[in-house]
Design a protein around this motif. Sequence first.
Motif, PDB file in Angstrom:
ATOM      1  N   ASP A 110       0.841  -1.197   0.000  1.00 56.92           N
ATOM      2  CA  ASP A 110       0.000   0.000   0.000  1.00 56.92           C
ATOM      3  C   ASP A 110       0.880   1.252   0.000  1.00 56.92           C
ATOM      4  N   VAL A 111       1.156   1.753  -1.205  1.00 57.49           N
ATOM      5  CA  VAL A 111       1.998   2.943  -1.317  1.00 57.49           C
ATOM      6  C   VAL A 111       1.245   4.192  -0.864  1.00 57.49           C
ATOM      7  N   ALA A 112      -0.078   4.118  -0.811  1.00 62.03           N
ATOM      8  CA  ALA A 112      -0.903   5.259  -0.417  1.00 62.03           C
ATOM      9  C   ALA A 112      -1.109   5.344   1.091  1.00 62.03           C
ATOM     10  N   ILE A 113      -0.347   4.605   1.870  1.00 62.44           N
ATOM     11  CA  ILE A 113      -0.601   4.532   3.309  1.00 62.44           C
ATOM     12  C   ILE A 113      -0.424   5.893   3.988  1.00 62.44           C
ATOM     13  N   ASP A 114       0.439   6.772   3.456  1.00 61.16           N
ATOM     14  CA  ASP A 114       0.594   8.114   4.021  1.00 61.16           C
ATOM     15  C   ASP A 114      -0.711   8.898   3.981  1.00 61.16           C
ATOM     16  N   GLN A 115      -1.563   8.562   3.014  1.00 57.59           N
ATOM     17  CA  GLN A 115      -2.852   9.245   2.889  1.00 57.59           C
ATOM     18  C   GLN A 115      -3.998   8.363   3.386  1.00 57.59           C
ATOM     19  N   GLY A 116      -3.689   7.453   4.291  1.00 58.03           N
ATOM     20  CA  GLY A 116      -4.703   6.610   4.902  1.00 58.03           C
ATOM     21  C   GLY A 116      -4.809   5.214   4.313  1.00 58.03           C
ATOM     22  N   GLY A 117      -4.159   4.994   3.160  1.00 58.76           N
ATOM     23  CA  GLY A 117      -4.134   3.664   2.561  1.00 58.76           C
ATOM     24  C   GLY A 117      -5.319   3.391   1.654  1.00 58.76           C
ATOM     25  N   CYS A 118      -5.094   2.570   0.622  1.00 56.38           N
ATOM     26  CA  CYS A 118      -6.179   2.268  -0.313  1.00 56.38           C
ATOM     27  C   CYS A 118      -6.707   0.844  -0.157  1.00 56.38           C
ATOM     28  N   PHE A 119      -6.294   0.151   0.903  1.00 58.00           N
ATOM     29  CA  PHE A 119      -6.897  -1.129   1.267  1.00 58.00           C
ATOM     30  C   PHE A 119      -7.539  -0.976   2.643  1.00 58.00           C
ATOM     31  N   GLU A 120      -8.722  -1.535   2.821  1.00 54.89           N
ATOM     32  CA  GLU A 120      -9.440  -1.382   4.084  1.00 54.89           C
ATOM     33  C   GLU A 120      -8.641  -1.927   5.263  1.00 54.89           C
ATOM     34  N   THR A 121      -7.859  -2.959   5.029  1.00 56.06           N
ATOM     35  CA  THR A 121      -7.126  -3.625   6.104  1.00 56.06           C
ATOM     36  C   THR A 121      -5.724  -3.064   6.311  1.00 56.06           C
ATOM     37  N   SER A 122      -5.415  -1.934   5.682  1.00 57.00           N
ATOM     38  CA  SER A 122      -4.091  -1.327   5.830  1.00 57.00           C
ATOM     39  C   SER A 122      -3.973  -0.521   7.108  1.00 57.00           C
ATOM     40  N   HIS A 123      -2.820  -0.594   7.730  1.00 54.67           N
ATOM     41  CA  HIS A 123      -2.438   0.350   8.783  1.00 54.67           C
ATOM     42  C   HIS A 123      -0.940   0.571   8.690  1.00 54.67           C
ATOM     43  N   PRO A 124      -0.447   1.741   9.095  1.00 57.53           N
ATOM     44  CA  PRO A 124       0.965   2.060   8.881  1.00 57.53           C
ATOM     45  C   PRO A 124       1.903   1.105   9.608  1.00 57.53           C
ATOM     46  N   THR A 125       2.987   0.746   8.921  1.00 53.38           N
ATOM     47  CA  THR A 125       4.060  -0.037   9.518  1.00 53.38           C
ATOM     48  C   THR A 125       5.365   0.733   9.343  1.00 53.38           C
ATOM     49  N   SER A 126       6.459   0.151   9.793  1.00 50.01           N
ATOM     50  CA  SER A 126       7.760   0.806   9.711  1.00 50.01           C
ATOM     51  C   SER A 126       8.751  -0.109   9.010  1.00 50.01           C
ATOM     52  N   HIS A 127       9.898   0.448   8.653  1.00 51.16           N
ATOM     53  CA  HIS A 127      10.952  -0.373   8.050  1.00 51.16           C
ATOM     54  C   HIS A 127      11.432  -1.451   9.017  1.00 51.16           C
ATOM     55  N   GLN A 128      11.281  -1.191  10.301  1.00 48.62           N
ATOM     56  CA  GLN A 128      11.713  -2.145  11.318  1.00 48.62           C
ATOM     57  C   GLN A 128      10.793  -3.362  11.363  1.00 48.62           C
ATOM     58  N   ALA A 129       9.519  -3.161  11.165  1.00 47.51           N
ATOM     59  CA  ALA A 129       8.522  -4.248  11.148  1.00 47.51           C
ATOM     60  C   ALA A 129       7.551  -3.951  10.010  1.00 47.51           C
ATOM     61  N   PRO A 130       7.943  -4.261   8.763  1.00 44.98           N
ATOM     62  CA  PRO A 130       7.210  -3.741   7.606  1.00 44.98           C
ATOM     63  C   PRO A 130       5.930  -4.463   7.239  1.00 44.98           C
ATOM     64  N   THR A 131       5.764  -5.718   7.642  1.00 44.83           N
ATOM     65  CA  THR A 131       4.620  -6.492   7.160  1.00 44.83           C
ATOM     66  C   THR A 131       3.794  -7.074   8.299  1.00 44.83           C
ATOM     67  N   TYR A 132       2.552  -7.398   7.975  1.00 43.47           N
ATOM     68  CA  TYR A 132       1.668  -8.136   8.870  1.00 43.47           C
ATOM     69  C   TYR A 132       0.686  -8.910   8.001  1.00 43.47           C
ATOM     70  N   GLU A 133      -0.053  -9.809   8.614  1.00 48.08           N
ATOM     71  CA  GLU A 133      -0.945 -10.686   7.857  1.00 48.08           C
ATOM     72  C   GLU A 133      -2.392 -10.498   8.312  1.00 48.08           C
ATOM     73  N   VAL A 134      -3.287 -10.442   7.374  1.00 46.53           N
ATOM     74  CA  VAL A 134      -4.725 -10.418   7.643  1.00 46.53           C
ATOM     75  C   VAL A 134      -5.381 -11.458   6.739  1.00 46.53           C
ATOM     76  N   ASP A 135      -6.057 -12.427   7.343  1.00 48.39           N
ATOM     77  CA  ASP A 135      -6.768 -13.464   6.590  1.00 48.39           C
ATOM     78  C   ASP A 135      -5.869 -14.154   5.563  1.00 48.39           C
ATOM     79  N   GLY A 136      -4.618 -14.376   5.941  1.00 49.57           N
ATOM     80  CA  GLY A 136      -3.687 -15.081   5.070  1.00 49.57           C
ATOM     81  C   GLY A 136      -3.031 -14.218   4.008  1.00 49.57           C
TER      82      GLY A 136
END
Length: 371
Positions: A266-292
């Motif tokens: 989600d490159v649009a995360i600075d503007q709130g994100g364009c996926f409903e399940t997006s929330h900001p992460t950091s370079h230190q912990a960049p990813t997370y999983e939702v429903d696989g």
Amino acid sequence: MLIGVPREIKNNEFRVGLTPAGVRELAANGHSVLVQQGAGEAIGLDDARYQAAGAQIVAEAAEVFARAQLLVKVKEPQPAECAMLRPDQVLFAYLHLAPDLPQTRALLASGCTAIAYETVTDGRGGLPLLAPMSEVAGRMAIQAGAHALESAQGGPGLLLGGVPGVRPGRVLILGGGVVGINAARLAMGIGAQVTVMDRSLERLKYLDELYGPQLTTVYATRDAIDEHLPHVDLVIGAVLVPGAPAPKLICRAQLGLMRPGTVLVDVAIDQGGCFETSHPTSHQAPTYEVDGIIHYCVANMPGGVARTSTFALTHATLPFVVALADKGAPQALRDDAGLRNGLNIHAGKVTCHAVARALGLDYMPALAALG
């Protein structure tokens, strides 16, 4: 004018608002520059180079904020920085206020003049200060997505470019703007199968003429997105509405259409994100999983390649910094309608209509606020 460059304090942010070359340009115009100690050290711009260019090095951010008339940063001020702003001060940085009511309130309370890189426009309506970082982010999106597809990162163990006898990965890019075209270019370069969706037929025609049959272009509808999601390995969210929250293009229910291990960037995360399940992460912990489904939502992606990003950004911002310093902010903003479009906050008023609408705040046109 006294210009201040504090060291960035956002998580894993190593970019810097001015390079030594920028300091030298400002000094040649008769201005003074304060640079916080170590501001550019992580990208090979040490304090000695800033001093040689004419800057004064100070140890603490508090001194930069206390003395500078114009603050030149990269990322939005963090709460501790907002608390140091004052009414006679100009802040020039990325702000991304539409999804960030706390920061907006803090800037309003400070009384400062806040000019956002991301809403400054050029004579063609383009976004000249956002474009360099969009170029970086688009290319990084493929890098990051390819890495997330690796088994060791929790992905399905897919090589995005494939090898002879094994199909390459399939990439869906939502948005054919600067981010999208740079993502497509890099993905095609490594051999992935790439589809770009956009609602501008003119943009799709341009992309088709540019890349021909190597790139698939599709008019973006909800049905088209649903039709493609079961077959793709990597989705890049690259839609931008200047100054406003990003539209939600994929909702949580649609995650069920995708194969487990599919990656969303989600490159649009600075503007709130364009996926409903997006929330900001950091370079230190960049990813997370939702429903696989793996989500990569780093809010300062270009900060991961801070040296490249700093030079690309400052080449674009420096003429505006010089204008603000030479003329003073009020006159520079009156003289340049494109720079004036970057004015988001002035003297306790919201002067960007998209931000005011997104946050339910009162709006005052920039010229009216400037008086």
